[in-house]
Design an enzyme around this catalytic site. Structure first.
Site, PDB file in Angstrom:
ATOM      1  N   ASP A 184     -43.896 -30.730  46.215  1.00 24.55           N
ATOM      2  CA  ASP A 184     -44.740 -30.205  47.303  1.00 24.55           C
ATOM      3  C   ASP A 184     -44.629 -28.695  45.711  1.00 24.55           C
ATOM      4  O   ASP A 184     -43.797 -27.685  45.921  1.00 24.55           O
ATOM      5  CB  ASP A 184     -43.386 -29.068  48.243  1.00 24.55           C
ATOM      6  CG  ASP A 184     -44.528 -27.598  49.283  1.00 24.55           C
ATOM      7  OD1 ASP A 184     -45.436 -27.567  48.574  1.00 24.55           O
ATOM      8  OD2 ASP A 184     -44.586 -27.587  50.392  1.00 24.55           O
ATOM      9  N   HIS A 189     -43.574 -21.071  46.713  1.00 21.69           N
ATOM     10  CA  HIS A 189     -42.256 -21.065  46.841  1.00 21.69           C
ATOM     11  C   HIS A 189     -41.382 -20.914  44.894  1.00 21.69           C
ATOM     12  O   HIS A 189     -40.633 -21.037  44.886  1.00 21.69           O
ATOM     13  CB  HIS A 189     -41.683 -21.932  47.058  1.00 21.69           C
ATOM     14  CG  HIS A 189     -42.593 -22.558  48.082  1.00 21.69           C
ATOM     15  ND1 HIS A 189     -42.023 -22.567  49.346  1.00 21.69           N
ATOM     16  CD2 HIS A 189     -43.444 -23.768  48.759  1.00 21.69           C
ATOM     17  CE1 HIS A 189     -42.565 -22.870  50.640  1.00 21.69           C
ATOM     18  NE2 HIS A 189     -43.123 -23.676  50.088  1.00 21.69           N
ATOM     19  N   ILE A 204     -40.266 -17.454  48.436  1.00 25.44           N
ATOM     20  CA  ILE A 204     -38.923 -18.550  49.717  1.00 25.44           C
ATOM     21  C   ILE A 204     -39.039 -20.179  50.162  1.00 25.44           C
ATOM     22  O   ILE A 204     -39.039 -20.746  48.972  1.00 25.44           O
ATOM     23  CB  ILE A 204     -40.144 -18.077  51.050  1.00 25.44           C
ATOM     24  CG1 ILE A 204     -41.093 -19.116  51.149  1.00 25.44           C
ATOM     25  CG2 ILE A 204     -40.155 -17.708  51.632  1.00 25.44           C
ATOM     26  CD1 ILE A 204     -41.391 -18.833  52.447  1.00 25.44           C
ATOM     27  N   GLY A 207     -39.673 -24.777  53.718  1.00 24.00           N
ATOM     28  CA  GLY A 207     -39.146 -25.708  55.274  1.00 24.00           C
ATOM     29  C   GLY A 207     -38.437 -26.690  54.788  1.00 24.00           C
ATOM     30  O   GLY A 207     -37.786 -27.051  55.847  1.00 24.00           O
TER      31      GLY A 207
END
Length: 283
Positions: A184, A189, A204, A207
């Protein structure tokens, strides 16, 4: 509405995923494994075993593959990974090999403020056996209120009592930098400029990285770190986690084969990052 409801049932092209033992170990490190002595088997080739939540990695490209589907004319910036269901269907999970993921758009629900597009993916091995079954829930902001079905309620609400077990897991400041190497590569991120454009003061955590930490907590507390006892997990992504945060996983044993789960961070204890969540066990 730029999403044509007739795309329900549409099958995307199969996706091949070839992996080696190092990919298994890298994923485990990406979700924080290896701190505890009984997790050595997830990060060491001598007796290597696969964390069950690795099952989201082979079909992950299907999530962004939604954008290229004819009839789904959406701005990728408006797409949020809202929900995830993973079920392990074959044990032991192979530590290397070639898998084929077969994605299909299964539902589109009207959530008023957006549309929830569900994509089911069966991931099969070379013998044709289903190893993983996933349902990716993509929330498309601004595409709701089209008069469609709202869909089932998420459920899995914690009972009105203290949790039976609580686990704390400290993430690394570079946790997202490690996790992204499992496939990912969203710059949200890692790139402060991109995360700033999205309204965050810093990048961040993925998830699915938080998902992996929570899966590890249940695996340790209720399965004795035996992957064969971990059947399925379902979550809703509610709030972001930042690299370096401490993830707090609360667990309630609802039955012999179901654990209700909720997660927050020590830094923001009143903001739950994973909700409407549960893990099912093989008993």
């Amino acid at each position: 509405m730029p999403i044509d409801l007739s795309v329900v049932g549409y099958e995307l092209a199969p996706m091949e995923f070839t992996y080696e033992q190092r990919d298994i170990m890298l994923y485990a490190l990406g979700v924080g494994a290896g701190v505890e002595a009984d997790e050595l088997k997830f990060v060491y080739e001598n007796g290597l075993e696969v964390l069950p939540t690795f099952g989201v990695v082979p079909p992950f490209p299907a999530l962004m593959g939604l954008v290229g589907v004819e009839g789904v004319d959406i701005n990728v910036v408006m797409l949020l990974h809202g929900e995830q269901y993973l079920e392990v269907r074959k044990y032991p999970i192979p530590v290397a090999g070639k898998l084929i993921s077969k994605p299909r758009i299964s539902n589109i629900y009207d959530k008023t403020k957006g549309a929830l597009v569900e994509m089911e993916v069966d991931t099969v091995d070379e013998s044709g056996d289903v190893v993983f079954h996933n349902v990716f829930g993509s929330f498309i902001r601004g595409e709701g209120d089209f008069g469609g079905e709202r869909g089932p309620e998420p459920g899995n609400e914690p009972p009105e009592r203290d949790p039976d077990k609580v686990a704390e897991m400290k993430t690394l400041p570079q946790q997202a930098m490690i996790y992204r190497l499992s496939g990912d590569y969203n710059p949200l991120h890692i790139d402060p400029n991109i995360s700033g454009m999205a309204g965050y003061d810093r990048p961040i955590l993925h998830g699915l990285c938080t998902f992996g930490h929570v899966g590890r907590a249940v695996l340790r507390e209720y399965c004795g770190n035996d992957p064969a006892k971990f059947k399925a997990i379902k979550v809703r992504f509610s709030r972001p986690v930042f690299p370096g945060d401490t993830i707090i996983t609360e667990m309630w044993k609802e039955s012999d084969d179901k654990i209700i789960v909720r997660a927050s961070t020590k830094e923001r204890p009143d903001e739950y990052c994973l909700t409407s969540a549960a893990v099912w066990l093989n008993t």
